[in-house]
Scaffold this motif. Structure first.
Motif, PDB file in Angstrom:
ATOM      1  N   ALA A 159     -34.698 -37.063 -19.474  1.00  0.00           N
ATOM      2  CA  ALA A 159     -35.214 -35.729 -19.167  1.00  0.00           C
ATOM      3  C   ALA A 159     -34.394 -35.178 -18.017  1.00  0.00           C
ATOM      4  N   LEU A 160     -34.296 -33.859 -17.942  1.00  0.00           N
ATOM      5  CA  LEU A 160     -33.586 -33.238 -16.831  1.00  0.00           C
ATOM      6  C   LEU A 160     -34.368 -33.501 -15.549  1.00  0.00           C
ATOM      7  N   ASN A 161     -33.702 -34.010 -14.523  1.00  0.00           N
ATOM      8  CA  ASN A 161     -34.349 -34.311 -13.255  1.00  0.00           C
ATOM      9  C   ASN A 161     -34.188 -33.174 -12.264  1.00  0.00           C
ATOM     10  N   HIS A 162     -32.955 -32.711 -12.077  1.00  0.00           N
ATOM     11  CA  HIS A 162     -32.732 -31.615 -11.133  1.00  0.00           C
ATOM     12  C   HIS A 162     -31.404 -30.927 -11.416  1.00  0.00           C
ATOM     13  N   ILE A 163     -31.280 -29.740 -10.839  1.00  0.00           N
ATOM     14  CA  ILE A 163     -30.003 -29.038 -10.811  1.00  0.00           C
ATOM     15  C   ILE A 163     -29.622 -28.912  -9.346  1.00  0.00           C
ATOM     16  N   SER A 164     -28.351 -28.841  -9.053  1.00  0.00           N
ATOM     17  CA  SER A 164     -27.878 -28.650  -7.681  1.00  0.00           C
ATOM     18  C   SER A 164     -27.203 -27.296  -7.574  1.00  0.00           C
ATOM     19  N   ARG A 165     -27.470 -26.611  -6.473  1.00  0.00           N
ATOM     20  CA  ARG A 165     -26.890 -25.302  -6.235  1.00  0.00           C
ATOM     21  C   ARG A 165     -26.254 -25.274  -4.858  1.00  0.00           C
ATOM     22  N   LEU A 166     -24.969 -24.952  -4.800  1.00  0.00           N
ATOM     23  CA  LEU A 166     -24.328 -24.695  -3.513  1.00  0.00           C
ATOM     24  C   LEU A 166     -24.840 -23.360  -2.998  1.00  0.00           C
ATOM     25  N   CYS A 167     -25.040 -23.256  -1.695  1.00  0.00           N
ATOM     26  CA  CYS A 167     -25.553 -21.997  -1.168  1.00  0.00           C
ATOM     27  C   CYS A 167     -24.900 -21.652   0.165  1.00  0.00           C
ATOM     28  N   HIS A 195     -19.433 -11.171  -8.915  1.00  0.00           N
ATOM     29  CA  HIS A 195     -19.601 -11.762 -10.240  1.00  0.00           C
ATOM     30  C   HIS A 195     -20.636 -10.975 -11.042  1.00  0.00           C
ATOM     31  N   ARG A 196     -20.253 -10.513 -12.209  1.00  0.00           N
ATOM     32  CA  ARG A 196     -21.180  -9.799 -13.092  1.00  0.00           C
ATOM     33  C   ARG A 196     -22.035 -10.835 -13.831  1.00  0.00           C
ATOM     34  N   LEU A 197     -23.281 -10.530 -13.970  1.00  0.00           N
ATOM     35  CA  LEU A 197     -24.196 -11.412 -14.667  1.00  0.00           C
ATOM     36  C   LEU A 197     -23.827 -11.470 -16.141  1.00  0.00           C
ATOM     37  N   ASP A 198     -23.550 -12.671 -16.628  1.00  0.00           N
ATOM     38  CA  ASP A 198     -23.123 -12.854 -18.005  1.00  0.00           C
ATOM     39  C   ASP A 198     -23.947 -13.972 -18.650  1.00  0.00           C
ATOM     40  N   PRO A 199     -24.857 -13.638 -19.567  1.00  0.00           N
ATOM     41  CA  PRO A 199     -25.679 -14.658 -20.217  1.00  0.00           C
ATOM     42  C   PRO A 199     -24.869 -15.707 -20.985  1.00  0.00           C
ATOM     43  N   MET A 200     -23.597 -15.407 -21.240  1.00  0.00           N
ATOM     44  CA  MET A 200     -22.749 -16.355 -21.955  1.00  0.00           C
ATOM     45  C   MET A 200     -22.019 -17.297 -21.005  1.00  0.00           C
ATOM     46  N   ASN A 250     -22.187 -20.071 -17.469  1.00  0.00           N
ATOM     47  CA  ASN A 250     -23.070 -21.138 -17.020  1.00  0.00           C
ATOM     48  C   ASN A 250     -24.334 -20.537 -16.427  1.00  0.00           C
ATOM     49  N   HIS A 251     -25.475 -21.117 -16.771  1.00  0.00           N
ATOM     50  CA  HIS A 251     -26.732 -20.631 -16.221  1.00  0.00           C
ATOM     51  C   HIS A 251     -27.814 -21.687 -16.376  1.00  0.00           C
ATOM     52  N   VAL A 252     -28.930 -21.469 -15.715  1.00  0.00           N
ATOM     53  CA  VAL A 252     -30.100 -22.329 -15.808  1.00  0.00           C
ATOM     54  C   VAL A 252     -31.211 -21.492 -16.413  1.00  0.00           C
ATOM     55  N   SER A 253     -32.025 -22.092 -17.251  1.00  0.00           N
ATOM     56  CA  SER A 253     -33.068 -21.345 -17.940  1.00  0.00           C
ATOM     57  C   SER A 253     -34.449 -21.933 -17.618  1.00  0.00           C
ATOM     58  N   PHE A 254     -35.384 -21.059 -17.273  1.00  0.00           N
ATOM     59  CA  PHE A 254     -36.784 -21.428 -17.098  1.00  0.00           C
ATOM     60  C   PHE A 254     -37.587 -20.729 -18.185  1.00  0.00           C
ATOM     61  N   GLN A 255     -38.637 -21.358 -18.637  1.00  0.00           N
ATOM     62  CA  GLN A 255     -39.554 -20.721 -19.575  1.00  0.00           C
ATOM     63  C   GLN A 255     -40.660 -20.064 -18.760  1.00  0.00           C
ATOM     64  N   LEU A 273     -34.703 -13.038 -19.742  1.00  0.00           N
ATOM     65  CA  LEU A 273     -34.512 -12.307 -18.491  1.00  0.00           C
ATOM     66  C   LEU A 273     -33.517 -13.125 -17.679  1.00  0.00           C
ATOM     67  N   PHE A 274     -32.418 -12.486 -17.299  1.00  0.00           N
ATOM     68  CA  PHE A 274     -31.361 -13.169 -16.551  1.00  0.00           C
ATOM     69  C   PHE A 274     -31.250 -12.543 -15.175  1.00  0.00           C
ATOM     70  N   PHE A 275     -31.129 -13.395 -14.162  1.00  0.00           N
ATOM     71  CA  PHE A 275     -30.901 -12.900 -12.805  1.00  0.00           C
ATOM     72  C   PHE A 275     -29.974 -13.863 -12.100  1.00  0.00           C
ATOM     73  N   THR A 276     -29.418 -13.385 -11.022  1.00  0.00           N
ATOM     74  CA  THR A 276     -28.523 -14.220 -10.239  1.00  0.00           C
ATOM     75  C   THR A 276     -28.966 -14.178  -8.785  1.00  0.00           C
ATOM     76  N   VAL A 277     -28.776 -15.293  -8.112  1.00  0.00           N
ATOM     77  CA  VAL A 277     -29.120 -15.357  -6.694  1.00  0.00           C
ATOM     78  C   VAL A 277     -27.867 -15.286  -5.820  1.00  0.00           C
ATOM     79  N   ILE A 278     -26.728 -15.079  -6.438  1.00  0.00           N
ATOM     80  CA  ILE A 278     -25.450 -15.087  -5.718  1.00  0.00           C
ATOM     81  C   ILE A 278     -25.439 -14.026  -4.617  1.00  0.00           C
ATOM     82  N   THR A 279     -25.918 -12.832  -4.905  1.00  0.00           N
ATOM     83  CA  THR A 279     -25.838 -11.762  -3.916  1.00  0.00           C
ATOM     84  C   THR A 279     -26.880 -11.906  -2.819  1.00  0.00           C
ATOM     85  N   LEU A 280     -27.875 -12.769  -3.036  1.00  0.00           N
ATOM     86  CA  LEU A 280     -28.947 -12.927  -2.052  1.00  0.00           C
ATOM     87  C   LEU A 280     -28.644 -13.970  -1.003  1.00  0.00           C
TER      88      LEU A 280
END
Length: 149
Positions: free
Chosen positions: A31-39, A94-99, A101-106, A141-148
């Motif tokens: 099962a997926l345990n975690h994702i890592s994000r540089l910030c 970076h323009r948001l591109d659903p195609m 790399n991304h992470v998906s939540f339900q 619904l796609f969003f990015t946290v890069i600009t935040l």
């Protein structure tokens, strides 16, 4: 006695290093345990993931010698890692591109999530996929946290 022998033959065997190997060659269940994000800023990132997405800050082992944080909710962890330098981060233009790399939540309530993202001024885009063969609809619904952060 025959059933015991059959069970012994079907049992997973250990290899020379003591790890279990499956006789049928299948990968053990995972099962997926975690994702890592540089910030850019761990504290601001924690604020985003806890306040906007509802993740919970959990204890991070003190053995790590770099700034970071662990968050968890919805059955998956998010590990935040302070970037060593700006060059290792995605570009802010970076323009948001659903195609890409991304992470998906339900999500159980897409409209409520949209309102929450608007409340926190998070840029997002939506897309609806209709599968006529199965008669299903997938709202995305796609969003990015890069600009935040």
């Amino acid at each position: 006695m025959e059933k015991k022998e059959e069970a012994d033959n079907n049992r997973e065997e250990r290899n020379s290093e003591g790890r279990e190997e499956r006789e049928d060659g299948r990968v053990p269940q995972m099962a997926l345990n975690h994702i890592s994000r540089l910030c850019r800023n761990v504290k601001e990132s924690i604020d985003f993931y806890t306040k906007v997405l509802g993740l919970v800050l959990i204890e991070r082992p003190p053995t790590f010698e770099f700034d970071g944080a662990w968050l968890f909710n919805y059955g998956v962890g998010v590990h935040l890692i302070q970037a060593k330098n700006e060059d290792s981060l995605p570009k802010t233009d970076h323009r948001l591109d659903p195609m890409d790399n991304h992470v998906s939540f339900q999500c159980e309530d897409m409209k409520a999530l949209e309102q929450r993202l608007k409340q926190f001024n998070v840029e997002y885009t939506t897309r609806t996929m209709d599968d006529d063969r199965n008669g299903t609809r997938i709202d995305q619904l796609f969003f990015t946290v890069i600009t935040l952060i």
